[in-house]
Each structure stands twice: as C-alpha cells, then as structure tokens.
Write a protein that holds these residues in place. Structure first.
Motif, PDB file in Angstrom:
ATOM      1  N   CYS A  21       0.829  -1.209   0.000  1.00  0.00           N
ATOM      2  CA  CYS A  21       0.000   0.000   0.000  1.00  0.00           C
ATOM      3  C   CYS A  21       0.863   1.259   0.000  1.00  0.00           C
ATOM      4  N   LEU A  22       1.923   1.247   0.787  1.00  0.00           N
ATOM      5  CA  LEU A  22       2.819   2.409   0.803  1.00  0.00           C
ATOM      6  C   LEU A  22       3.415   2.647  -0.579  1.00  0.00           C
ATOM      7  N   MET A  63      -1.156   2.231  10.828  1.00  0.00           N
ATOM      8  CA  MET A  63      -0.817   1.713   9.503  1.00  0.00           C
ATOM      9  C   MET A  63      -2.080   1.496   8.677  1.00  0.00           C
ATOM     10  N   ILE A  64      -3.079   0.910   9.303  1.00  0.00           N
ATOM     11  CA  ILE A  64      -4.349   0.673   8.608  1.00  0.00           C
ATOM     12  C   ILE A  64      -5.001   2.002   8.231  1.00  0.00           C
ATOM     13  N   ASP A  65      -4.988   2.949   9.163  1.00  0.00           N
ATOM     14  CA  ASP A  65      -5.603   4.253   8.910  1.00  0.00           C
ATOM     15  C   ASP A  65      -4.895   5.004   7.784  1.00  0.00           C
ATOM     16  N   GLU A  66      -3.595   4.805   7.658  1.00  0.00           N
ATOM     17  CA  GLU A  66      -2.819   5.500   6.626  1.00  0.00           C
ATOM     18  C   GLU A  66      -3.342   5.202   5.224  1.00  0.00           C
ATOM     19  N   VAL A  67      -3.731   3.970   4.983  1.00  0.00           N
ATOM     20  CA  VAL A  67      -4.159   3.593   3.637  1.00  0.00           C
ATOM     21  C   VAL A  67      -5.672   3.438   3.522  1.00  0.00           C
ATOM     22  N   GLY A  68      -6.365   3.570   4.625  1.00  0.00           N
ATOM     23  CA  GLY A  68      -7.812   3.423   4.633  1.00  0.00           C
ATOM     24  C   GLY A  68      -8.195   2.011   5.052  1.00  0.00           C
ATOM     25  N   GLU A  69      -9.050   1.925   6.028  1.00  0.00           N
ATOM     26  CA  GLU A  69      -9.400   0.622   6.593  1.00  0.00           C
ATOM     27  C   GLU A  69     -10.036  -0.309   5.568  1.00  0.00           C
ATOM     28  N   ALA A  70     -10.956   0.212   4.781  1.00  0.00           N
ATOM     29  CA  ALA A  70     -11.639  -0.637   3.789  1.00  0.00           C
ATOM     30  C   ALA A  70     -10.645  -1.190   2.773  1.00  0.00           C
ATOM     31  N   LEU A  75      -7.527  -5.839   0.766  1.00  0.00           N
ATOM     32  CA  LEU A  75      -6.276  -6.416   0.264  1.00  0.00           C
ATOM     33  C   LEU A  75      -5.763  -7.526   1.179  1.00  0.00           C
ATOM     34  N   TYR A  76      -5.900  -7.337   2.477  1.00  0.00           N
ATOM     35  CA  TYR A  76      -5.467  -8.343   3.439  1.00  0.00           C
ATOM     36  C   TYR A  76      -6.277  -9.634   3.265  1.00  0.00           C
ATOM     37  N   ALA A  77      -7.592  -9.491   3.148  1.00  0.00           N
ATOM     38  CA  ALA A  77      -8.452 -10.662   2.960  1.00  0.00           C
ATOM     39  C   ALA A  77      -8.140 -11.369   1.646  1.00  0.00           C
ATOM     40  N   GLU A  78      -7.893 -10.610   0.605  1.00  0.00           N
ATOM     41  CA  GLU A  78      -7.555 -11.203  -0.696  1.00  0.00           C
ATOM     42  C   GLU A  78      -6.247 -11.986  -0.601  1.00  0.00           C
ATOM     43  N   ARG A  79      -5.282 -11.438   0.085  1.00  0.00           N
ATOM     44  CA  ARG A  79      -4.002 -12.142   0.247  1.00  0.00           C
ATOM     45  C   ARG A  79      -4.193 -13.433   1.036  1.00  0.00           C
ATOM     46  N   ILE A  80      -4.995 -13.398   2.089  1.00  0.00           N
ATOM     47  CA  ILE A  80      -5.268 -14.602   2.873  1.00  0.00           C
ATOM     48  C   ILE A  80      -5.954 -15.646   1.988  1.00  0.00           C
ATOM     49  N   ARG A  81      -6.932 -15.218   1.186  1.00  0.00           N
ATOM     50  CA  ARG A  81      -7.627 -16.161   0.289  1.00  0.00           C
ATOM     51  C   ARG A  81      -6.635 -16.836  -0.676  1.00  0.00           C
TER      52      ARG A  81
END
Length: 85
Positions: A21-22, A63-70, A75-81
């Motif tokens: 994200c960064l 960190m989450i707030d920096e890029v937006g929680e949604a 992206l986190y859920a997609e990576r886990i999937r």
C-alpha cells in the motif's frame, strides 16, 4: 493424494500488505516512520506481531488508517484467500 497443510502467518501478511500500500501511494516504510516517531525496525516488529503490546496495536491501527481501513482489509483478505487456495 493428501493436501498439504497451509500455515498462515497473518503478521508477515499484514506487513506485506502495508508495504504494498505504501508503494502504491508513492512512499516507503522509512518515510512513513519518520513523522510517526518510529524506526522501520520497530514498525516491522509491530506489523509482523513480534511485538503485541498496546503500543504495537496502536501502531498497527495507524498503519491501517494510513491507507484506509476498507482498502487495507480488502487487500489483506484477498491475500489470505490466495494463501489458502
């Protein structure tokens, strides 16, 4: 044929997603850390879960707030999937 077990490591995945994200927003970990008063090493330790106290949890939320929680959660859920597929 047996399926091999997938071992999820949520901390390293969190860190990878945050770094990605960064990069997308045109910055890097060192530049993000400076105004937040942390070193890249401390940020990585908090992100990967090596540190799990209140300060680490607060830093992960920043960190989450920096890029937006949604965005982050998607992206986190997609990576886990993809890890378990």
């Amino acid at each position: 044929m047996t399926k091999t077990a997938v071992i999820l490591q949520p901390g390293p995945i969190f860190y990878d997603v945050f770094l990605g994200c960064l990069r997308v927003i045109g910055t890097n970990l060192r530049d993000w850390c400076a105004p937040h008063g942390v070193t890249p090493t401390n940020a990585k330790s908090a992100a990967t879960g090596a540190w799990n106290g209140p300060k680490a949890k607060a830093l992960r939320q920043k960190m989450i707030d920096e890029v937006g929680e949604a965005t982050f959660l998607h992206l986190y859920a997609e990576r886990i999937r993809r890890e378990v597929a």
